[in-house]
Scaffold this motif. Structure first.
Motif, PDB file in Angstrom:
ATOM      1  N   VAL A   1      73.089  54.898  28.653  1.00  0.00           N
ATOM      2  CA  VAL A   1      72.633  54.483  29.983  1.00  0.00           C
ATOM      3  C   VAL A   1      71.188  54.025  29.840  1.00  0.00           C
ATOM      4  CG1 VAL A   1      72.270  55.209  32.374  1.00  0.00           C
ATOM      5  CG2 VAL A   1      74.124  56.251  31.021  1.00  0.00           C
ATOM      6  N   LEU A   2      70.853  52.867  30.366  1.00  0.00           N
ATOM      7  CA  LEU A   2      69.482  52.378  30.276  1.00  0.00           C
ATOM      8  C   LEU A   2      69.230  51.401  31.410  1.00  0.00           C
ATOM      9  CD1 LEU A   2      69.315  49.187  28.862  1.00  0.00           C
ATOM     10  CD2 LEU A   2      70.504  50.496  27.113  1.00  0.00           C
ATOM     11  N   GLY A   3      67.996  50.983  31.549  1.00  0.00           N
ATOM     12  CA  GLY A   3      67.632  50.004  32.562  1.00  0.00           C
ATOM     13  C   GLY A   3      66.127  49.947  32.715  1.00  0.00           C
ATOM     14  N   PHE A   4      65.563  48.767  32.510  1.00  0.00           N
ATOM     15  CA  PHE A   4      64.109  48.627  32.574  1.00  0.00           C
ATOM     16  C   PHE A   4      63.708  47.482  33.496  1.00  0.00           C
ATOM     17  CE2 PHE A   4      65.112  50.504  28.434  1.00  0.00           C
ATOM     18  CZ  PHE A   4      64.397  51.682  28.558  1.00  0.00           C
ATOM     19  N   LEU A   5      62.562  47.670  34.156  1.00  0.00           N
ATOM     20  CA  LEU A   5      61.988  46.657  35.029  1.00  0.00           C
ATOM     21  C   LEU A   5      60.649  46.208  34.459  1.00  0.00           C
ATOM     22  CD1 LEU A   5      62.581  48.367  38.514  1.00  0.00           C
ATOM     23  CD2 LEU A   5      64.198  47.042  37.121  1.00  0.00           C
ATOM     24  N   ASP A   6      60.200  45.036  34.883  1.00  0.00           N
ATOM     25  CA  ASP A   6      58.887  44.576  34.458  1.00  0.00           C
ATOM     26  C   ASP A   6      57.842  44.941  35.523  1.00  0.00           C
ATOM     27  OD1 ASP A   6      59.068  42.684  36.526  1.00  0.00           O
ATOM     28  OD2 ASP A   6      59.701  41.069  35.174  1.00  0.00           O
ATOM     29  N   ALA A   7      56.617  44.508  35.326  1.00  0.00           N
ATOM     30  CA  ALA A   7      55.527  44.878  36.231  1.00  0.00           C
ATOM     31  C   ALA A   7      55.703  44.308  37.635  1.00  0.00           C
ATOM     32  CB  ALA A   7      54.192  44.402  35.654  1.00  0.00           C
ATOM     33  N   ASP A   8      56.559  43.291  37.767  1.00  0.00           N
ATOM     34  CA  ASP A   8      56.814  42.674  39.072  1.00  0.00           C
ATOM     35  C   ASP A   8      58.050  43.248  39.753  1.00  0.00           C
ATOM     36  OD1 ASP A   8      54.615  40.888  38.852  1.00  0.00           O
ATOM     37  OD2 ASP A   8      55.814  39.608  37.529  1.00  0.00           O
ATOM     38  N   LEU A   9      58.539  44.348  39.226  1.00  0.00           N
ATOM     39  CA  LEU A   9      59.741  45.004  39.763  1.00  0.00           C
ATOM     40  C   LEU A   9      60.954  44.079  39.729  1.00  0.00           C
ATOM     41  CD1 LEU A   9      58.352  47.126  42.744  1.00  0.00           C
ATOM     42  CD2 LEU A   9      58.813  47.830  40.381  1.00  0.00           C
ATOM     43  N   GLU A  10      61.037  43.316  38.646  1.00  0.00           N
ATOM     44  CA  GLU A  10      62.220  42.519  38.354  1.00  0.00           C
ATOM     45  C   GLU A  10      62.943  43.158  37.174  1.00  0.00           C
ATOM     46  OE1 GLU A  10      63.241  39.992  40.040  1.00  0.00           O
ATOM     47  OE2 GLU A  10      61.514  38.981  40.959  1.00  0.00           O
ATOM     48  N   VAL A  11      64.243  42.948  37.073  1.00  0.00           N
ATOM     49  CA  VAL A  11      64.982  43.435  35.922  1.00  0.00           C
ATOM     50  C   VAL A  11      64.388  42.837  34.651  1.00  0.00           C
ATOM     51  CG1 VAL A  11      67.205  43.372  34.733  1.00  0.00           C
ATOM     52  CG2 VAL A  11      67.123  43.819  37.192  1.00  0.00           C
ATOM     53  N   ASP A  12      64.023  43.699  33.712  1.00  0.00           N
ATOM     54  CA  ASP A  12      63.483  43.244  32.430  1.00  0.00           C
ATOM     55  C   ASP A  12      64.665  42.924  31.516  1.00  0.00           C
ATOM     56  OD1 ASP A  12      62.212  42.807  30.037  1.00  0.00           O
ATOM     57  OD2 ASP A  12      60.892  44.564  30.175  1.00  0.00           O
TER      58      ASP A  12
ATOM     59  N   GLY B   1      77.997  46.423  20.127  1.00  0.00           N
ATOM     60  CA  GLY B   1      79.333  46.909  20.421  1.00  0.00           C
ATOM     61  C   GLY B   1      79.388  48.178  21.249  1.00  0.00           C
ATOM     62  N   VAL B   2      78.237  48.676  21.664  1.00  0.00           N
ATOM     63  CA  VAL B   2      78.193  49.940  22.400  1.00  0.00           C
ATOM     64  C   VAL B   2      78.218  49.657  23.909  1.00  0.00           C
ATOM     65  CG1 VAL B   2      76.819  52.000  22.883  1.00  0.00           C
ATOM     66  CG2 VAL B   2      76.912  51.071  20.559  1.00  0.00           C
ATOM     67  N   PRO B   3      79.185  50.193  24.640  1.00  0.00           N
ATOM     68  CA  PRO B   3      79.200  49.986  26.090  1.00  0.00           C
ATOM     69  C   PRO B   3      78.075  50.761  26.755  1.00  0.00           C
ATOM     70  CG  PRO B   3      80.902  51.552  25.471  1.00  0.00           C
ATOM     71  CD  PRO B   3      80.314  51.027  24.188  1.00  0.00           C
ATOM     72  N   TRP B   4      77.550  50.212  27.845  1.00  0.00           N
ATOM     73  CA  TRP B   4      76.425  50.893  28.479  1.00  0.00           C
ATOM     74  C   TRP B   4      76.409  50.658  29.978  1.00  0.00           C
ATOM     75  CZ3 TRP B   4      72.090  48.081  30.522  1.00  0.00           C
ATOM     76  CH2 TRP B   4      72.068  46.721  30.229  1.00  0.00           C
TER      77      TRP B   4
ATOM     78  N   GLY C   1      77.305  43.724  26.604  1.00  0.00           N
ATOM     79  CA  GLY C   1      77.818  45.082  26.490  1.00  0.00           C
ATOM     80  C   GLY C   1      77.849  45.879  27.775  1.00  0.00           C
ATOM     81  N   LEU C   2      77.305  45.322  28.859  1.00  0.00           N
ATOM     82  CA  LEU C   2      77.218  46.064  30.118  1.00  0.00           C
ATOM     83  C   LEU C   2      78.604  46.244  30.733  1.00  0.00           C
ATOM     84  CD1 LEU C   2      75.245  47.219  32.329  1.00  0.00           C
ATOM     85  CD2 LEU C   2      75.424  44.974  33.421  1.00  0.00           C
ATOM     86  N   THR C   3      78.937  47.489  31.111  1.00  0.00           N
ATOM     87  CA  THR C   3      80.235  47.743  31.747  1.00  0.00           C
ATOM     88  C   THR C   3      80.100  48.423  33.104  1.00  0.00           C
ATOM     89  OG1 THR C   3      80.549  49.917  30.707  1.00  0.00           O
ATOM     90  CG2 THR C   3      81.333  47.988  29.483  1.00  0.00           C
ATOM     91  N   ALA C   4      78.896  48.857  33.473  1.00  0.00           N
ATOM     92  CA  ALA C   4      78.719  49.533  34.766  1.00  0.00           C
ATOM     93  C   ALA C   4      77.268  49.400  35.211  1.00  0.00           C
ATOM     94  CB  ALA C   4      79.095  51.012  34.676  1.00  0.00           C
ATOM     95  N   VAL C   5      77.089  49.347  36.536  1.00  0.00           N
ATOM     96  CA  VAL C   5      75.756  49.361  37.134  1.00  0.00           C
ATOM     97  C   VAL C   5      75.757  50.464  38.184  1.00  0.00           C
ATOM     98  CG1 VAL C   5      74.010  48.102  38.437  1.00  0.00           C
ATOM     99  CG2 VAL C   5      75.415  46.893  36.739  1.00  0.00           C
TER     100      VAL C   5
END
Length: 236
Positions: A92-103, A116-119, A143-147
């Motif tokens: 599980v991961l998820g990062f944003l930039d300084a402008d609060l946009e998806v990095d 090959g790793v689902p996340w 590789g993204l399978t869920a949000v």
């Protein structure tokens, strides 16, 4: 999994028996709770993975913000490799930039470093300024399978209507969306009708909603039965 995928958020090995025996399809492991969930140490992750016979995804996050640094990136890759070696199904991961946009660049680089790793993209998406633009960015990540999303920083109590509308408008959003953050039973049939097929519960399956209580099999089972019974009877 009979119809909808039920993911249960766990914090340690003592949460696993209740989650699994109650009917969870997948576990999400992080430590720290609402104060700022972070990656567990390897001993804690190993204990959960030994206890579980369903897939486990482990959080990659080293600080309380939604940003990361180059130095942290190298550590995150190594940590992800360690979790996978211990038996994790994904991360599980998820990062944003300084402008609060998806990095997107950082997220893609980390996903590509674990090929090959689902996340799962975690609820950082709810802190972005433009949810629709954020969804356009995350849906292209490898590789993204869920949000995991509650549609608002305050969770589904505030973000339900907009999140449901997004799922109704866009089948790809519905495919990836995993409602999380205060999900209540009445919302499930409407999400199912929109095409959503995965759901996350956390405090809902702890007695009294307390983070100090262990995951309870009976509470998990009530959500399992709800998802299964919704198969032929979506809202409307």
């Amino acid at each position: 999994m009979a119809y909808g995928l039920l993911e249960v958020a766990v914090e340690h090995a003592r949460d696993v028996p209740g989650a699994v025996s109650g009917g969870a399809d997948r576990l999400s492991l992080a430590v720290g709770g609402d104060a700022g969930p972070r990656s567990p140490d390897l001993a804690a992750a190993s204990a959960v993975l030994r206890e579980s016979d369903v897939p486990v995804r482990v959080l990659l996050r080293l600080n309380d913000s939604y940003t990361t640094t180059g130095g942290e990136f190298t550590r995150l890759v190594g940590l992800g490799e360690e979790y996978l070696a211990l038996g994790a199904e994904g991360v599980v991961l998820g990062f944003l930039d300084a402008d609060l946009e998806v990095d997107a660049a950082t997220c893609a680089a980390l996903a590509e470093a674990l090929p090959g790793v689902p996340w799962t993209f975690h609820q950082a998406i709810d802190a972005t300024l433009d949810p629709r633009r954020s969804w356009r960015r995350v849906r292209t990540l490898p590789g993204l399978t869920a949000v995991a999303s509650g549609g608002s920083p305050q969770g589904l109590s505030h973000g339900y209507d907009e999140l449901l509308a997004l799922a109704e408008e866009d089948p790809e959003v519905a495919r990836l969306l995993m409602p999380a953050g205060g999900l209540v039973a009445e919302q499930v049939p409407w999400f199912v009708r929109a095409g959503v097929r995965q759901f996350q519960v956390g405090r809902q399956v702890r007695p009294g909603g307390s983070s100090r209580a262990y995951v309870d099999a009976g509470l998990v089972r009530s959500w399992r039965l709800l998802l299964d019974s919704t198969a032929g009877h979506p809202a409307g």
